[in-house]
Write an enzyme that holds these catalytic residues in place. Structure first.
Site, PDB file in Angstrom:
ATOM      1  N   ASP A  80     -94.535 -11.106  12.112  1.00  0.00           N
ATOM      2  CA  ASP A  80     -93.286 -10.811  11.418  1.00  0.00           C
ATOM      3  C   ASP A  80     -92.103 -11.159  12.316  1.00  0.00           C
ATOM      4  OD1 ASP A  80     -91.554  -9.790   9.460  1.00  0.00           O
ATOM      5  OD2 ASP A  80     -91.653  -7.757  10.290  1.00  0.00           O
ATOM      6  N   ASP A 102     -88.470 -17.232  12.390  1.00  0.00           N
ATOM      7  CA  ASP A 102     -87.179 -16.842  11.831  1.00  0.00           C
ATOM      8  C   ASP A 102     -86.070 -17.487  12.650  1.00  0.00           C
ATOM      9  OD1 ASP A 102     -84.938 -15.746  10.769  1.00  0.00           O
ATOM     10  OD2 ASP A 102     -85.424 -13.662  11.252  1.00  0.00           O
ATOM     11  N   GLY A 179     -84.303  -1.664   7.132  1.00  0.00           N
ATOM     12  CA  GLY A 179     -83.985  -0.295   7.492  1.00  0.00           C
ATOM     13  C   GLY A 179     -83.981   0.670   6.319  1.00  0.00           C
ATOM     14  N   THR A 254     -90.277   0.439   6.823  1.00  0.00           N
ATOM     15  CA  THR A 254     -89.603   1.736   6.881  1.00  0.00           C
ATOM     16  C   THR A 254     -90.380   2.824   6.143  1.00  0.00           C
ATOM     17  OG1 THR A 254     -87.432   0.689   7.106  1.00  0.00           O
ATOM     18  CG2 THR A 254     -87.468   2.959   6.308  1.00  0.00           C
TER      19      THR A 254
END
Length: 305
Positions: A80, A102, A179, A254
């Site tokens: 990730d 990324d 988040g 999360t």
């Protein structure tokens, strides 16, 4: 069985359902993810961030791979938010079957160049690749993006990006964010944008920052002594609709962090003298499994394995 990301996501894209990609940091989280996938006959991706690799290293990757090999449902081990070519190569050497590069914080041309390098190396090893175009707001691990720096993915750019890089699946910015605090009220998800990108590209799309942050788990967190602000997540209906338009991989972190902490807090609140880690972390695993099951049912992956 341990498979690549594409082995799972191409079918999900065609079938218009989503597959959860859940972050892990230890054995209990990994067990909750894979055992729930087995129970529900759902494919699943287990992902490790660079922070998780720093924390658990090869040992944690080996736990995921061992459970995946022994599972009767498809499981991919995914990197990730890999921040560099070197990070992706490290994950491949560790036995990951799917990696993300990324480079979305770079210019379009730099993003293309870095992604293409990773795609060429990964494909040579039979590993599939996720990349990102557009920027999500919020905070996750080493990813910090202010609202002013976040922007949604342009469909024409997405089509061009895929042609130039050969990426297997693409994370797009559509209104989700990392988040537990995704805005005030219900976050707006740009379904029309998802549909257009889905039509123009045809490959599996990825939604990051897709935890539900359910009021129920937030209240349990508070009741067990936790302190948290006005946490807001992504509505179930929005995720269901997004999967109809091309979202095939849905990232969840999360929700599991909250669920794990709720389990630990509830055990210790009920019995302050408790110090048996099996009872403490066992409850955390149980609460996480409940959240994972709910997410799999929402995404429609139950019975797809």
């Amino acid at each position: 069985m341990l498979v690549t990301g594409s082995d799972i996501l191409v079918a999900a894209r065609a079938g218009k359902y989503g597959v959860g990609s859940f972050n892990t940091n230890n054995m209990e989280i990994t067990q909750a993810i894979i055992h729930t996938a087995e129970k529900l006959r759902s494919p699943v991706l287990v992902q490790m961030s660079e922070g998780a690799i720093k924390y658990g290293g090869q040992d944690l990757a080996n736990i995921v791979k061992d459970l995946a090999h022994r599972a009767s449902v498809p499981v991919a081990l995914h990197l990730d938010h890999g921040s560099s070519y070197e990070s992706a190569l490290k994950a491949i050497k560790m036995g990951f079957t799917s990696v993300m590069i990324d480079a979305s914080h770079h210019s379009f041309d730099e993003n293309v160049a870095e992604t293409r390098r990773v795609v060429e190396a990964a494909h040579a090893m039979g590993i599939t690749v996720e990349s990102e175009l557009g920027r999500l707001g919020g905070i996750e691990e080493h990813i910090v993006v202010d609202e002013k720096d976040a922007f949604l993915t342009d469909p024409e750019e997405a089509e061009k990006f895929i042609e130039l890089t050969g990426t297997d699946y693409l994370a797009i910015a559509i209104g989700t964010s990392h988040g537990a605090f995704k805005g005030k009220g219900r976050p707006y998800i740009d379904q029309a944008r998802i549909a257009k990108i889905g039509t123009m590209t045809g490959i599996p799309l990825v939604a990051h920052g897709s935890s539900s942050v359910s009021p129920g788990i937030v209240q349990r967190f508070r009741d067990a002594g936790g302190e948290i602000g006005e946490a807001v997540g992504i509505a179930d209906d929005d995720l269901r609709e997004a999967c109809q338009h091309g979202i095939a991989k849905v990232n969840v972190d999360t929700d599991l962090r909250l669920a794990s902490t709720v389990g630990v807090r509830e055990v210790l609140l009920a019995n302050p003298k408790e110090f048996d880690p099996r009872k403490i972390f066992g409850k955390a695993r149980e609460v996480m499994a409940q959240e994972i099951e709910q997410k799999m049912r929402v995404l429609g992956s139950v019975g797809k394995a």
